[in-house]
Design a protein around this motif. Structure first.
Motif, mmCIF file in Angstrom:
data_model
loop_
_atom_site.group_PDB
_atom_site.id
_atom_site.type_symbol
_atom_site.label_atom_id
_atom_site.label_comp_id
_atom_site.label_asym_id
_atom_site.label_seq_id
_atom_site.Cartn_x
_atom_site.Cartn_y
_atom_site.Cartn_z
ATOM 1 N N ARG A 56 30.384 -44.763 -26.868
ATOM 2 C CA ARG A 56 31.700 -45.341 -27.157
ATOM 3 C C ARG A 56 32.158 -46.298 -26.049
ATOM 4 N NH1 ARG A 56 32.423 -39.757 -28.661
ATOM 5 N NH2 ARG A 56 32.548 -39.560 -30.949
ATOM 6 N N LYS A 57 31.525 -46.206 -24.921
ATOM 7 C CA LYS A 57 31.843 -47.069 -23.782
ATOM 8 C C LYS A 57 30.533 -47.518 -23.144
ATOM 9 C CE LYS A 57 36.211 -44.740 -22.567
ATOM 10 N NZ LYS A 57 36.943 -44.044 -21.481
ATOM 11 N N PRO A 58 30.544 -48.624 -22.404
ATOM 12 C CA PRO A 58 29.337 -49.035 -21.680
ATOM 13 C C PRO A 58 28.940 -47.955 -20.671
ATOM 14 C CG PRO A 58 30.880 -50.854 -21.823
ATOM 15 C CD PRO A 58 31.626 -49.638 -22.297
ATOM 16 N N LEU A 59 27.621 -47.769 -20.545
ATOM 17 C CA LEU A 59 27.086 -46.728 -19.655
ATOM 18 C C LEU A 59 26.448 -47.390 -18.441
ATOM 19 C CD1 LEU A 59 25.377 -44.514 -22.395
ATOM 20 C CD2 LEU A 59 27.705 -44.301 -21.469
ATOM 21 N N PRO A 93 18.913 -48.820 -11.622
ATOM 22 C CA PRO A 93 20.177 -49.145 -10.939
ATOM 23 C C PRO A 93 20.591 -50.599 -11.188
ATOM 24 C CG PRO A 93 18.698 -47.946 -9.479
ATOM 25 C CD PRO A 93 17.890 -48.291 -10.684
ATOM 26 N N GLY A 94 21.896 -50.783 -11.413
ATOM 27 C CA GLY A 94 22.407 -52.129 -11.641
ATOM 28 C C GLY A 94 22.358 -52.569 -13.086
ATOM 29 N N ARG A 95 21.692 -51.800 -13.973
ATOM 30 C CA ARG A 95 21.635 -52.143 -15.389
ATOM 31 C C ARG A 95 22.727 -51.383 -16.158
ATOM 32 N NH1 ARG A 95 16.463 -54.555 -16.002
ATOM 33 N NH2 ARG A 95 15.927 -55.241 -13.891
ATOM 34 N N THR A 96 23.075 -51.893 -17.327
ATOM 35 C CA THR A 96 24.137 -51.287 -18.137
ATOM 36 C C THR A 96 23.684 -51.181 -19.585
ATOM 37 O OG1 THR A 96 25.845 -52.253 -16.704
ATOM 38 C CG2 THR A 96 26.541 -51.496 -18.872
ATOM 39 N N VAL A 97 24.061 -50.090 -20.230
ATOM 40 C CA VAL A 97 23.827 -49.913 -21.667
ATOM 41 C C VAL A 97 25.156 -50.162 -22.372
ATOM 42 C CG1 VAL A 97 23.204 -48.296 -23.496
ATOM 43 C CG2 VAL A 97 21.958 -48.253 -21.312
ATOM 44 N N PRO A 98 25.251 -51.140 -23.248
ATOM 45 C CA PRO A 98 26.527 -51.444 -23.902
ATOM 46 C C PRO A 98 26.911 -50.360 -24.909
ATOM 47 C CG PRO A 98 24.773 -52.761 -24.862
ATOM 48 C CD PRO A 98 24.158 -52.032 -23.713
ATOM 49 N N SER A 99 28.136 -50.344 -25.257
ATOM 50 C CA SER A 99 28.570 -49.409 -26.299
ATOM 51 C C SER A 99 27.878 -49.766 -27.606
ATOM 52 C CB SER A 99 30.103 -49.480 -26.463
ATOM 53 O OG SER A 99 30.494 -50.812 -26.776
ATOM 54 N N ALA A 144 24.714 -39.124 -19.023
ATOM 55 C CA ALA A 144 25.177 -40.506 -18.820
ATOM 56 C C ALA A 144 26.501 -40.519 -18.084
ATOM 57 C CB ALA A 144 25.296 -41.228 -20.163
ATOM 58 N N ALA A 145 26.870 -41.706 -17.607
ATOM 59 C CA ALA A 145 28.161 -41.907 -16.941
ATOM 60 C C ALA A 145 28.625 -43.322 -17.220
ATOM 61 C CB ALA A 145 28.042 -41.659 -15.441
ATOM 62 N N ASN A 158 30.071 -35.315 -26.579
ATOM 63 C CA ASN A 158 30.750 -35.015 -25.325
ATOM 64 C C ASN A 158 31.230 -36.323 -24.699
ATOM 65 O OD1 ASN A 158 29.839 -34.231 -22.010
ATOM 66 N ND2 ASN A 158 31.606 -33.356 -23.029
ATOM 67 N N GLY A 159 32.537 -36.439 -24.478
ATOM 68 C CA GLY A 159 33.089 -37.658 -23.869
ATOM 69 C C GLY A 159 32.734 -38.884 -24.676
ATOM 70 N N PRO A 160 32.111 -39.880 -24.007
ATOM 71 C CA PRO A 160 31.780 -41.120 -24.714
ATOM 72 C C PRO A 160 30.458 -41.039 -25.480
ATOM 73 C CG PRO A 160 31.209 -41.333 -22.422
ATOM 74 C CD PRO A 160 31.834 -39.987 -22.556
ATOM 75 N N LEU A 161 29.824 -39.856 -25.506
ATOM 76 C CA LEU A 161 28.479 -39.735 -26.084
ATOM 77 C C LEU A 161 28.486 -38.982 -27.408
ATOM 78 C CD1 LEU A 161 26.453 -38.733 -22.885
ATOM 79 C CD2 LEU A 161 26.929 -41.042 -23.727
#
Length: 234
Positions: free
Chosen positions: A134-137, A185-191, A218-219, A107-110
């Motif tokens: 597929r994109k950073p989350l 909050p403030g953290r990111t999961v890379p693609s 995810a978003a 679904n989407g980037p997942l």
């Protein structure tokens, strides 16, 4: 009846005001046995005889009441545990059913997949949730639900992303052992590809994972809304 006794009775009958106590005393003296050869004879007076008789009757009455009470006492239950309520054994109906909406692995980037790790053994297992982004989350929640089959007990978890980036909980909820990783909050999961795994003991022998499930929400930073994927381990 002796002549002396007859005389005593005649005197009592002729008296104008008869004295009952006096008459009884005279009769007692008249009927008392005469001691012979210096022998002393103990004579009970009529009041004492009456008291002894009443005491004997009272003893017999109490004994009779005790017998009646023993006969009439209700018998104890022959099987006291037969009437005791017993707790009903939990049935399979009490366990939550697997999701009825089927699986959605993309679904989407997942994109996601669930699998039981090949290094699992007769007493222990590891369930892997593989995520491809597929994109950073910018937000991510990964939930792994292990059905509480016999002997299931949490023994740990891990993920390929840094532990400091996530809040982790492992608890029993509604018939499942639930592992939940939440991106802080403030953290990111890379693609890329990322793995989240839960580890647990189980009863000896092969364990069926058909009721185990996973769900990922995810978003991304783009204003395109959130995405969700889910599935099982069958």
């Amino acid at each position: 009846m002796t002549d002396e006794l007859r005389g005593l009775l005649r005197e009592g009958a002729e008296a104008h005001l008869p004295d009952r106590a006096r008459m009884l005393a005279r009769v007692e003296r008249g009927t008392a046995p005469r001691p012979r050869n210096g022998e002393r004879v103990r004579v009970l007076s009529w009041p004492k005889i009456a008291l002894a008789t009443l005491a004997t009757a009272g003893t017999l009455t109490v004994s009779a009441l005790a017998v009646v009470t023993a006969v009439q006492a209700p018998e104890p239950p022959r099987n006291p545990t037969a009437a005791a309520p017993t707790a009903a054994a939990p049935s399979s109906a009490d366990r939550p059913a697997p999701p009825t909406e089927g699986s959605r692995t993309e679904n989407g980037p997942l994109w996601a997949d669930g699998s039981v790790d090949p290094h699992s053994n007769t007493y222990w297992a590891q369930s892997n949730v593989t995520l491809k982004a597929r994109k950073p989350l910018t937000s991510l929640v990964v939930e792994l639900r292990i059905a509480l089959t016999e002997g299931v007990r949490d023994t740990g978890s891990w993920r390929t992303r840094p532990a400091a980036d996530f809040d982790l909980s492992a608890r029993r909820e509604g018939g499942f052992l639930v592992y939940r990783w939440t991106l802080k909050p403030g953290r990111t999961v890379p693609s890329g590809e990322h793995v989240f795994a839960g580890q647990y003991d189980h009863a000896p022998g092969g364990r069926d994972a058909k009721d185990d499930t996973y769900r990922i929400e995810a978003a991304t930073a783009a204003a395109e809304g959130g995405a969700a994927v889910w599935g099982g381990f069958a």
